[in-house]
Design an enzyme around this catalytic site. Sequence first.
Site, PDB file in Angstrom:
ATOM      1  N   HIS A 104       0.830  -1.213   0.000  1.00 49.51           N
ATOM      2  CA  HIS A 104       0.000   0.000   0.000  1.00 49.51           C
ATOM      3  C   HIS A 104       0.862   1.259   0.000  1.00 49.51           C
ATOM      4  CE1 HIS A 104       0.922   0.971   4.180  1.00 49.51           C
ATOM      5  NE2 HIS A 104       0.850  -0.329   4.406  1.00 49.51           N
ATOM      6  N   GLY A 105       0.273   2.368  -0.445  1.00 50.89           N
ATOM      7  CA  GLY A 105       0.963   3.655  -0.433  1.00 50.89           C
ATOM      8  C   GLY A 105       1.150   4.191   0.978  1.00 50.89           C
ATOM      9  N   GLU A 106       1.911   5.252   1.070  1.00 51.10           N
ATOM     10  CA  GLU A 106       2.268   5.824   2.371  1.00 51.10           C
ATOM     11  C   GLU A 106       1.059   6.389   3.111  1.00 51.10           C
ATOM     12  OE1 GLU A 106       6.027   8.358   3.182  1.00 51.10           O
ATOM     13  OE2 GLU A 106       4.355   9.794   3.163  1.00 51.10           O
ATOM     14  N   THR A 107       1.085   6.214   4.427  1.00 51.13           N
ATOM     15  CA  THR A 107       0.142   6.859   5.344  1.00 51.13           C
ATOM     16  C   THR A 107       0.938   7.806   6.245  1.00 51.13           C
ATOM     17  OG1 THR A 107       0.400   5.262   7.145  1.00 51.13           O
ATOM     18  CG2 THR A 107      -1.195   4.688   5.404  1.00 51.13           C
ATOM     19  N   HIS A 134       0.530  -5.604   2.412  1.00 45.36           N
ATOM     20  CA  HIS A 134       1.329  -4.893   3.417  1.00 45.36           C
ATOM     21  C   HIS A 134       2.766  -5.409   3.446  1.00 45.36           C
ATOM     22  CE1 HIS A 134      -2.530  -3.492   5.144  1.00 45.36           C
ATOM     23  NE2 HIS A 134      -2.950  -4.694   4.791  1.00 45.36           N
ATOM     24  N   GLU A 179      -2.615  -6.972   7.427  1.00 42.83           N
ATOM     25  CA  GLU A 179      -1.259  -6.808   7.956  1.00 42.83           C
ATOM     26  C   GLU A 179      -1.047  -7.615   9.236  1.00 42.83           C
ATOM     27  OE1 GLU A 179       1.732  -6.611   7.621  1.00 42.83           O
ATOM     28  OE2 GLU A 179       2.403  -4.531   7.584  1.00 42.83           O
ATOM     29  N   TRP A 187       1.105   7.559   9.370  1.00 46.94           N
ATOM     30  CA  TRP A 187       1.785   6.695  10.349  1.00 46.94           C
ATOM     31  C   TRP A 187       3.060   6.105   9.764  1.00 46.94           C
ATOM     32  CZ3 TRP A 187      -1.378   3.394  14.299  1.00 46.94           C
ATOM     33  CH2 TRP A 187      -2.097   4.251  15.133  1.00 46.94           C
ATOM     34  N   ASN A 188       3.058   5.742   8.469  1.00 42.28           N
ATOM     35  CA  ASN A 188       4.307   5.306   7.836  1.00 42.28           C
ATOM     36  C   ASN A 188       5.351   6.404   7.946  1.00 42.28           C
ATOM     37  OD1 ASN A 188       2.584   3.658   5.165  1.00 42.28           O
ATOM     38  ND2 ASN A 188       3.763   2.660   6.739  1.00 42.28           N
TER      39      ASN A 188
END
Length: 197
Positions: free
Chosen positions: A11-14, A157, A92, A16-17
């Site tokens: 998945h793309g960035e959040t 994930h 995840e 939290w990432n």
Amino acid sequence: MSRAPLYFVRHGETDWNAEGRLQGQRDTPLNRKGLAQAAEAGERLRGLLGEAVGTLPYLASPMERTRHTMEGLRRALGLDPAGYTIDPRLREIGFGAWEGLTWKDVRRSDPARSQARDRDRWGFCPPGEGAESYAMVAARVRPVLDALDRPTVIVAHGGVARAAMVALGTASTEEAPHLEILQGRILVFEAGTRRWA
């Protein structure tokens, strides 16, 4: 056993990432960069697969960040954003009581367990409800992979990618937990090998 190629997208960035927080099974949305990475992954898939992109099955984790990545990459490909299947086994790894913390927080607040994890990253299970080890994730992901009988795109994930590497024989249990899993790129599993595209 010969397997069909698998095109794995993290998945793309959040936010939290970006902050280095353990998301686990918390539902966190993509940020602006993550939305761009979803479209980028779609363009990379087009480069790999050409016209075949519309003929493959697409599977995703049920988490918001993976669903929105899947929908973004399908939109970039000119496909129906909703034309994919959700499989809960692709969610995840659960970090239990550690979800929402950074690794620095974990090392400060739970040093003994943090050290135990450093000694056995594959087999260690964090404390708290819903927590899992990578070995547990591999056990739930392996049947999904074993059922694939043609080239497939999966959006999931980092923890699932590590489990898939071991299940598909392209990384050892010692190596996999330490590997970086890139966002916006395609991890291609083919003929017993793995590569980034």
